[in-house]
Design an enzyme around this catalytic site. Structure first.
Site, PDB file in Angstrom:
ATOM      1  N   CYS A   1      18.498 -12.689   0.677  1.00 19.72           N
ATOM      2  CA  CYS A   1      17.154 -12.139   0.928  1.00 19.72           C
ATOM      3  C   CYS A   1      17.155 -11.280   2.182  1.00 19.72           C
ATOM      4  O   CYS A   1      16.350 -10.366   2.325  1.00 19.72           O
ATOM      5  CB  CYS A   1      16.142 -13.262   1.152  1.00 19.72           C
ATOM      6  SG  CYS A   1      15.736 -14.189  -0.318  1.00 19.72           S
TER       7      CYS A   1
ATOM      8  N   HIS B   1      12.026 -15.025  -7.349  1.00 16.58           N
ATOM      9  CA  HIS B   1      12.732 -13.750  -7.499  1.00 16.58           C
ATOM     10  C   HIS B   1      14.032 -14.034  -8.247  1.00 16.58           C
ATOM     11  O   HIS B   1      14.586 -15.138  -8.129  1.00 16.58           O
ATOM     12  CB  HIS B   1      13.116 -13.149  -6.128  1.00 16.58           C
ATOM     13  CG  HIS B   1      11.977 -12.595  -5.331  1.00 16.58           C
ATOM     14  ND1 HIS B   1      11.886 -12.738  -3.960  1.00 16.58           N
ATOM     15  CD2 HIS B   1      10.895 -11.877  -5.700  1.00 16.58           C
ATOM     16  CE1 HIS B   1      10.799 -12.123  -3.525  1.00 16.58           C
ATOM     17  NE2 HIS B   1      10.168 -11.610  -4.552  1.00 16.58           N
TER      18      HIS B   1
ATOM     19  N   GLU C   1       9.117  -5.990  -6.447  1.00 19.26           N
ATOM     20  CA  GLU C   1       9.638  -6.802  -5.335  1.00 19.26           C
ATOM     21  C   GLU C   1      11.002  -6.309  -4.863  1.00 19.26           C
ATOM     22  O   GLU C   1      11.744  -7.015  -4.186  1.00 19.26           O
ATOM     23  CB  GLU C   1       9.680  -8.276  -5.743  1.00 19.26           C
ATOM     24  CG  GLU C   1       8.307  -8.828  -6.144  1.00 19.26           C
ATOM     25  CD  GLU C   1       7.455  -9.352  -4.971  1.00 19.26           C
ATOM     26  OE1 GLU C   1       8.021  -9.913  -4.034  1.00 19.26           O
ATOM     27  OE2 GLU C   1       6.213  -9.186  -5.025  1.00 19.26           O
TER      28      GLU C   1
HETATM   29  N1  SUO Z   1      13.275 -12.862  -0.684  1.00 11.93           N
HETATM   30  C1  SUO Z   1      12.744 -13.938   0.095  1.00 11.93           C
HETATM   31  C2  SUO Z   1      11.307 -13.719   0.383  1.00 11.93           C
HETATM   32  C3  SUO Z   1      10.657 -14.876   1.064  1.00 11.93           C
HETATM   33  C4  SUO Z   1       9.219 -14.575   1.404  1.00 11.93           C
HETATM   34  N2  SUO Z   1       8.628 -15.679   2.142  1.00 11.93           N
HETATM   35  C5  SUO Z   1       7.470 -15.537   2.786  1.00 11.93           C
HETATM   36  O1  SUO Z   1       6.879 -14.476   2.822  1.00 11.93           O
HETATM   37  C6  SUO Z   1       6.913 -16.767   3.491  1.00 11.93           C
HETATM   38  C7  SUO Z   1       5.979 -16.442   4.617  1.00 11.93           C
HETATM   39  C8  SUO Z   1       5.168 -17.636   5.028  1.00 11.93           C
HETATM   40  O2  SUO Z   1       4.844 -18.477   4.193  1.00 11.93           O
HETATM   41  O3  SUO Z   1       4.835 -17.707   6.233  1.00 11.93           O
HETATM   42  C9  SUO Z   1       8.422 -14.276   0.138  1.00 11.93           C
HETATM   43  O4  SUO Z   1       7.984 -15.215  -0.521  1.00 11.93           O
HETATM   44  O5  SUO Z   1       8.274 -13.098  -0.201  1.00 11.93           O
END
Ligand code: SUO
Length: 445
Positions: free
Chosen positions: A369, A250, A174
């Site tokens: 983020c 994370h 990630e």
């Molecule tokens: N570092 C923050 C990452 C946030 C990201 N959210 C998302 O992808 C949400 C997209 C949605 O639910 O439409 C994730 O979880 O990877």
């Protein structure tokens, strides 16, 4: 040579929406189906970039992905014209269509892991795009991410780009959201902390029970090898599996570091004392500040809700740091009280700045983020694509570009609209000229 840390923020794409795609990410799940405002989201991001550059920091911009991702829909068996593909996908599998429309590349902390030249064996900055295998909508980012990074950091004398790790759950990676660098001065070799959620090959090792661990130890070790980090440079730390099960998907939701400061919640790591001892041993001679926030002062749920640790800690002058926090921290009483106290503690953190990034927060993305850190020398800075560096002119140009191409309201059923695809491609085509990226998108090739 002078070294500093630059932040590269992800520009929010024109299809920003709330689809509830990230199981284990509480905000994403709880705001699913809400209407989004892509224009406001992109402007909030630009304002943050401008504010950071006005604090005297080097600030860059990373372009979003091409979305809707027609190529992926085709790979998954949808045929016909682009309009027919969108329509069929919406009727047959609206969640899949939403995944292929996500603007999730805005969270560039997950774009890649970056090791600065002071730490690597060949003296270059190393980049590995994250495969993001745990979430389908994110697993389709890394190829274009790699192309964009290669265009921003093109000079092979200074920058080395690796391919993403094999795309399977054993090597779930990630990116920088699970990676923190500690050092004395930015120019000195530091230690790189790789925080992982589970071990893929050792099934007896502790792991979360409810929500997925998105980063594996095996992935972290592979990145350290690829980047040429010696044994004294890389430290592997297991995240506390119990906090993953409470929404800490994370490590950057529970810990953040900058130079000689590590700011973390009491429950962040599985073996905290052991980790801190290893950091001390591998950074001898550096005065370290370990700031541990006790659960009694900030309960875990408040940390997750406010994103206290998804803050950016930035150095404004030697020994003087600021913390860049989302406004949700000010609005959460326990966290606000803690932040008021923090600047009075005997640590380098002296200022708190609040930023409104609510459109991103509602999908679980805070200030940290939204940025990928690249510690660099002046030479490396000069070798970077200058069209991607924030200044007054670029800020004005990108705001105007957003005004011209972005909608101010988007619902999930709008994602099938062929006009949205056209608007998005027109915008991205223009953006690649503004940022001088060449042809990075599938529709341009
Ligand atoms: N570092 C923050 C990452 C946030 C990201 N959210 C998302 O992808 C949400 C997209 C949605 O639910 O439409 C994730 O979880 O990877």
């Amino acid at each position: 040579m002078v070294q500093f840390e630059a932040n590269f923020d992800g520009l929010v794409g024109p299809t920003h929406n709330y689809a509830g795609l990230s199981y284990g990410n509480v905000a994403s799940q709880s705001n699913a189906q809400d209407a989004s405002n892509p224009k406001e989201a992109a402007k909030q991001g630009l304002k943050k970039m401008k504010a950071l550059s006005e604090l005297g920091l080097v600030q860059g911009v990373l372009a979003p992905q091409e979305r809707p991702d027609i190529d992926t829909l085709k790979r998954l068996g949808f045929t016909g014209t682009d309009a027919q593909i969108l329509d069929k996908a919406f009727r047959e599998d609206p969640v899949l269509l939403a995944a292929c429309c996500s603007a999730s590349s805005m969270w560039t902390a997950n774009a890649a892991t970056v090791s600065p030249s002071a730490d690597t064996q060949d003296g270059r900055i190393h980049f590995t795009p994250a495969n993001l295998t745990n979430k389908f909508h994110r697993s389709i980012e890394h190829e274009v991410t790699g192309r964009i990074l290669s265009q921003v950091f093109a000079d092979e004398r200074h920058f080395k780009h690796h391919a993403a790790l094999p795309t399977n759950e054993y090597f779930g990676d990630e990116g920088a959201a699970n990676h923190t660098r500690l050092c004395g001065d930015y120019s000195q070799a530091g230690v790189e902390l790789f925080v992982y959620g589970r071990s893929a090959f050792d099934l007896k090792a502790p792991a979360p029970k409810r929500y997925p661990a998105r980063q594996t130890l095996e992935a972290s070790r592979a990145i350290a090898r690829l980047h040429g980090l010696g044994d004294n440079t890389a430290i592997f730390i297991q995240q506390n599996p119990e906090v993953i099960d409470q929404g800490v998907f994370h490590n950057d939701v529970i810990a953040v570091g900058n130079q000689n400061v590590l700011f973390y919640h009491q429950q962040a790591f599985l073996h905290t004392e052991q980790a801190l001892a290893e950091i001390r041993a591998k950074l001898p001679g550096t005065e370290l500040h370990f700031i541990e926030v006790p659960t009694t002062e900030v309960p875990l749920q408040d940390a997750v809700k406010s994103y206290l640790f998804n803050t950016q800690i930035v150095t404004l002058k030697p020994g003087h740091m600021a913390i860049i926090a989302p406004t949700e921290c000010r609005d959460t009483p326990s966290v606000n009280a803690y932040l008021n106290k923090l600047t009075g503690l005997n640590s380098p953190i002296r200022e708190v700045h609040f930023m409104d990034v609510k459109q991103s927060m509602r999908n679980g993305g805070g200030p940290a983020c939204l940025r990928l850190r690249v510690a660099m020398t002046e030479l490396e800075h000069a070798a970077t694509n200058q069209a991607c560096l924030m200044n007054d002119a670029l800020f004005a140009r990108l705001n105007q570009w957003v005004d011209q191409h972005y909608r101010d309201r988007l619902t999930l059923s709008d994602l099938r609209d062929p006009a949205l695809l056209q608007e998005s491609r027109t915008a991205l085509d223009e953006l690649t000229r503004i940022l001088q990226l060449g042809s990075v998108y599938p529709f341009q090739r």
